[in-house]
Motif scaffolding. Structure first.
Motif, PDB file in Angstrom:
ATOM      1  N   TYR A  42      43.089  25.818  45.289  1.00 58.67           N
ATOM      2  CA  TYR A  42      41.844  26.418  45.774  1.00 58.67           C
ATOM      3  C   TYR A  42      42.061  27.811  46.368  1.00 58.67           C
ATOM      4  N   SER A  58      30.945  28.162  43.807  1.00 65.19           N
ATOM      5  CA  SER A  58      31.533  27.022  43.094  1.00 65.19           C
ATOM      6  C   SER A  58      31.507  27.203  41.576  1.00 65.19           C
ATOM      7  N   ASN A  62      35.020  26.910  39.518  1.00 68.57           N
ATOM      8  CA  ASN A  62      35.209  25.875  38.498  1.00 68.57           C
ATOM      9  C   ASN A  62      35.218  26.393  37.067  1.00 68.57           C
TER      10      ASN A  62
END
Length: 96
Positions: A42, A58, A62
């Protein structure tokens, strides 16, 4: 002392495959979500996105594509906006 050294060696041997399995494979491209499933990427993903002037929401975490260097570090390549980032399968690069 020999027993202690043997115990330490056995622990190191049993942990080594687990540690290696969590690293990305050099020269392959990975989706952000694939890196997150592989290990603790991360912070590296956030740094790579920021370093390339990309948002860190996000969707970008992703669905961005990252190149894995031989040392396990990653480099942002592209944001897969249209169709998302696609898993290429074991030992194959992911792609947009």
């Amino acid at each position: 002392m020999v027993k202690f050294a043997t115990a330490v060696s056995l622990i190191a041997l049993t942990m080594a495959p687990a540690a290696l399995g969590k690293n990305c494979k050099g020269s392959l491209m990975y989706c952000g979500r694939g890196l997150l499933n592989k290990g603790n990427y991360y912070d590296q993903i956030i740094e790579a996105l920021q370093g390339s002037g990309q948002p860190t929401d996000s969707a970008h975490v992703n669905n961005s594509l990252f190149f894995c260097k031989s040392d396990g570090n990653i480099i942002f390549q592209a944001f897969c906006q249209t169709s998302g980032c696609i898993n290429g399968g074991a030992d194959h690069s992911d792609y947009c």
